[in-house]
Design an enzyme around this catalytic site. Structure first.
Site, mmCIF file in Angstrom:
data_model
loop_
_atom_site.group_PDB
_atom_site.id
_atom_site.type_symbol
_atom_site.label_atom_id
_atom_site.label_comp_id
_atom_site.label_asym_id
_atom_site.label_seq_id
_atom_site.Cartn_x
_atom_site.Cartn_y
_atom_site.Cartn_z
ATOM 1 N N CYS A 285 8.734 -16.862 -10.650
ATOM 2 C CA CYS A 285 8.375 -16.624 -9.256
ATOM 3 C C CYS A 285 8.451 -15.140 -8.932
ATOM 4 O O CYS A 285 7.786 -14.666 -8.038
ATOM 5 C CB CYS A 285 9.310 -17.421 -8.357
ATOM 6 N N GLU B 116 12.567 -22.273 -1.960
ATOM 7 C CA GLU B 116 12.347 -21.085 -2.807
ATOM 8 C C GLU B 116 10.941 -21.238 -3.360
ATOM 9 O O GLU B 116 10.702 -22.127 -4.182
ATOM 10 C CB GLU B 116 13.353 -21.044 -3.966
ATOM 11 N N GLU C 31 -1.012 -16.118 -6.240
ATOM 12 C CA GLU C 31 -0.055 -16.235 -7.337
ATOM 13 C C GLU C 31 -0.750 -16.878 -8.538
ATOM 14 O O GLU C 31 -1.272 -17.984 -8.435
ATOM 15 C CB GLU C 31 1.137 -17.096 -6.913
ATOM 16 N N LYS D 100 15.749 -34.145 -8.633
ATOM 17 C CA LYS D 100 14.391 -34.533 -9.045
ATOM 18 C C LYS D 100 13.830 -33.334 -9.812
ATOM 19 O O LYS D 100 13.274 -32.412 -9.238
ATOM 20 C CB LYS D 100 13.604 -34.845 -7.785
HETATM 21 P P1 NAD Z 1 5.460 -27.551 -7.881
HETATM 22 O O1 NAD Z 1 5.549 -27.233 -6.430
HETATM 23 O O2 NAD Z 1 4.209 -28.137 -8.404
HETATM 24 O O3 NAD Z 1 6.622 -28.548 -8.289
HETATM 25 C C1 NAD Z 1 7.981 -28.292 -8.019
HETATM 26 C C2 NAD Z 1 8.695 -29.610 -7.883
HETATM 27 O O4 NAD Z 1 8.270 -30.252 -6.689
HETATM 28 C C3 NAD Z 1 8.423 -30.598 -9.007
HETATM 29 O O5 NAD Z 1 9.607 -31.289 -9.300
HETATM 30 C C4 NAD Z 1 7.387 -31.518 -8.402
HETATM 31 O O6 NAD Z 1 7.346 -32.790 -8.978
HETATM 32 C C5 NAD Z 1 7.859 -31.572 -6.961
HETATM 33 N N1 NAD Z 1 6.837 -31.915 -5.970
HETATM 34 C C6 NAD Z 1 5.531 -31.630 -6.009
HETATM 35 N N2 NAD Z 1 4.930 -32.098 -4.889
HETATM 36 C C7 NAD Z 1 5.885 -32.674 -4.132
HETATM 37 C C8 NAD Z 1 5.902 -33.323 -2.853
HETATM 38 N N3 NAD Z 1 4.785 -33.509 -2.142
HETATM 39 N N4 NAD Z 1 7.072 -33.781 -2.372
HETATM 40 C C9 NAD Z 1 8.212 -33.596 -3.065
HETATM 41 N N5 NAD Z 1 8.256 -33.021 -4.280
HETATM 42 C C10 NAD Z 1 7.115 -32.553 -4.811
HETATM 43 O O7 NAD Z 1 5.830 -26.194 -8.644
HETATM 44 P P2 NAD Z 1 5.818 -25.948 -10.208
HETATM 45 O O8 NAD Z 1 4.379 -25.837 -10.620
HETATM 46 O O9 NAD Z 1 6.705 -26.907 -10.916
HETATM 47 O O10 NAD Z 1 6.531 -24.515 -10.289
HETATM 48 C C11 NAD Z 1 5.842 -23.344 -10.109
HETATM 49 C C12 NAD Z 1 6.034 -22.806 -8.698
HETATM 50 O O11 NAD Z 1 7.413 -22.676 -8.407
HETATM 51 C C13 NAD Z 1 5.460 -21.417 -8.541
HETATM 52 O O12 NAD Z 1 4.744 -21.303 -7.327
HETATM 53 C C14 NAD Z 1 6.676 -20.520 -8.506
HETATM 54 O O13 NAD Z 1 6.490 -19.317 -7.850
HETATM 55 C C15 NAD Z 1 7.669 -21.401 -7.847
HETATM 56 N N6 NAD Z 1 9.028 -20.952 -8.184
HETATM 57 C C16 NAD Z 1 9.804 -20.357 -7.219
HETATM 58 C C17 NAD Z 1 11.065 -19.882 -7.532
HETATM 59 C C18 NAD Z 1 11.930 -19.223 -6.489
HETATM 60 O O14 NAD Z 1 13.143 -19.191 -6.668
HETATM 61 N N7 NAD Z 1 11.382 -18.702 -5.408
HETATM 62 C C19 NAD Z 1 11.561 -20.043 -8.815
HETATM 63 C C20 NAD Z 1 10.758 -20.649 -9.767
HETATM 64 C C21 NAD Z 1 9.495 -21.111 -9.432
#
Ligand code: NAD
Length: 492
Positions: free
Chosen positions: A284, A250, A385, A175
């Site tokens: 991140c 993550e 963040e 997804k």
């Molecule tokens: P997000 O949490 O909004 O979305 C991530 C994914 O989760 C998307 O595919 C989204 O559609 C899905 N999602 C959202 N709500 C959900 C739910 N309730 N149930 C299941 N799936 C759901 O994050 P984003 O805005 O796409 O990415 C940015 C974030 O990701 C930042 O906080 C960043 O720090 C983090 N990030 C972490 C790492 C790591 O390896 N630690 C790497 C990259 C990004």
């Protein structure tokens, strides 16, 4: 406009209800493609396909060596198509083509590494404490894995899940982020060509609520591997707990960069600029909090502003561009709102501080590379963040004060340490509560180096040999070759 479909059971298809969503180029703020917008019904079809491929398909009966060979084929095909996939990612998330291309050219290494590991997953024979018994363990694939990924490095972060999960023998439903689904869908053409049987890999694009949530809750899913923000992560962890599913997370970070008084300041400035302004701060691991010793504070700020102010903002496809737009309009507004939060909190803006205008891309979501001084660690810009090009600079006087401030965060993803004193560097590595400590470098990652977070930054590790453990179950088999004696009603 191009259209990208879902990929279920080896075929590209539209959403069951025919819905589509636009995917927007952040450089122009205009749509460049449409993507199938899936829902619950598509999730159910995809999980059924992954379940069947795991329970009955040829993936299960193939030898681990054969599976490893398919992973390596996949790596070769990605290497051949790296630049094409990178261009799709840049169009979708606005990150520099130079960076996406570097990532895509590196991704095959994960498939070679974990492809090689596929037939080295071994159990053990136990020297059991009972007579006439032979006891052994096997390590088996956990089953169907749901991989949910964000928009900032779509295929790299997907690969961190795909490579170990497939090497372990799992099947998967992917997804991708609703903002950057195209490259993951395009990748499925290569998956087919590499030889993955139908149903082993499925992609269901759509919104978090429509696709992510039902996917995590589906009883046919055995494990969820999530990368994203803490709000989505908490939902996923709670839903996975309700279904007693395995889960790795993550999540976000507020990573400190500690600059001691003996640091090579030129290198430190280089590392801090790259830590916060590469990818427009949308990583991140962004080193978004600099803790700098008072005696070098002013020299650091001056050198940092000099270097960062030379950044060329522009078209992310242009190899000369150094800073591109941020990925979504919501993210753009959010980053700008943190500029106000910083000022209201009493911080002083020493560079940037607002929207950037780029000639030829007047609507593009560009933010000026920005830094604030006079920040204290308890301010919101030092604790939350931002996920944008905004740096907080905080002075310290003693090593102890620096370690305490660095650890005073809900996050613990990474930290940077700049010092020439190796005993101080080892002490920092021990004292800092973060999953990765970079000393006199920043942002380096490798397929062999475990990556993940302490505290709110996540659960589990990706990359490195042990990443495969998160996709395996241990099964113990007891075999008796002795006579049955004693009391049958007492276990012993
Ligand atoms: P997000 O949490 O909004 O979305 C991530 C994914 O989760 C998307 O595919 C989204 O559609 C899905 N999602 C959202 N709500 C959900 C739910 N309730 N149930 C299941 N799936 C759901 O994050 P984003 O805005 O796409 O990415 C940015 C974030 O990701 C930042 O906080 C960043 O720090 C983090 N990030 C972490 C790492 C790591 O390896 N630690 C790497 C990259 C990004």
């Amino acid at each position: 406009m191009r259209h990208y479909q879902a990929f279920i059971n080896g075929s590209f298809c539209n959403a069951a209800d025919g819905r589509v969503m636009e995917t927007i180029n952040p450089y122009t703020a205009k749509p460049w493609a449409t993507v199938a917008q899936c829902g619950k019904e598509d999730v159910y079809r995809a999980v059924a396909a992954a379940r069947a491929a795991f329970d009955h398909g040829p993936w299960r009966t193939m030898t681990a060596t054969q599976r490893g060979a398919i992973l390596r084929n996949f790596g070769d095909l990605i290497a051949e198509n790296a630049d094409h996939l990178a261009a799709i990612e840049t169009r979708d998330n606005g990150k520099l083509y130079a960076e996406m291309r570097t990532q895509l050219r590196y991704i095959p290494q994960w498939f070679y590494y974990f492809g090689g590991l596929a037939d080295k997953i071994e159990g053990a024979v136990l020297p059991i404490d009972k007579p006439d018994m032979f006891v052994f363990t096997r390590r088996e694939a956990v089953g169907v894995v749901a991989a949910i990924t964000p928009w900032n490095s779509p295929l790299l972060l997907t690969t961190w899940k795909l490579a170990p999960a497939l090497a372990a023998g799992c099947t998967m439903v992917l997804k991708p982020s609703e903002h950057t689904s195209a490259s993951t869908i395009e990748l499925m053409k290569l998956a087919k060509e590499a030889g993955f049987p139908d149903g082993v890999l499925n992609v269901v694009p759509g919104l978090g609520a429509d696709v992510g949530a039902p996917l995590v809750e589906h009883p046919g899913v055995d494990k969820v591997a999530f990368t994203g923000g803490d709000i989505g992560g908490r939902h996923v962890a709670e839903a996975a707990a309700r279904g007693f599913k395995h889960v790795t997370l993550e999540l976000g970070g507020k990573s400190p960069q500690l600059i001691f008084d003996d640091a090579d300041l030129e290198s430190a400035i280089f590392g801090v600029v790259s830590g916060i302004f590469a990818a427009s701060g949308q990583t991140c691991i962004a080193g978004s909090r600099v803790l700098v010793h008072k005696s070098v504070h002013d020299a650091f700020v001056e050198g940092f502003v000099n270097l960062a102010a030379s950044a060329r903002l522009g078209d992310p496809m242009d190899l000369e561009t150094q800073v591109g737009p941020v990925t979504t309009e919501a993210q753009f507004q959010r980053v700008l709102s943190y500029m106000d939060i910083a000022r209201e909190g009493g911080a002083e803006c020493v560079m940037g501080g607002g929207r950037a205008r780029v000639e030829g891309a007047e609507d593009g979501w560009f933010v000026q590379p920005t830094a604030f001084t006079k920040v204290s660690n308890d301010m919101r810009i030092a604790q939350e963040e931002v996920f944008g090009p905004l740096l907080s600079i905080i002075p310290f006087e003693s090593d102890e004060e620096a370690f305490t401030a660095a650890n005073d965060s809900i996050y613990g993803l990474a930290a940077g340490v700049w010092t020439q004193d190796m005993s101080r560097a080892f002490k920092a590595s021990e004292r800092l509560r973060a999953g990765t400590i970079w000393t006199n470098t920043y942002r380096a990652v490798s397929y062999m180096a475990p990556f993940g977070g302490f505290k709110h930054s996540g659960l589990g590790r990706e990359s490195g040999q042990h990443a495969i453990d998160d996709y395996l179950e241990t099964k113990t088999t007891w075999m008796s070759f002795g006579a049955k004696t004693g009391n049958p009603f007492v276990i012993g």
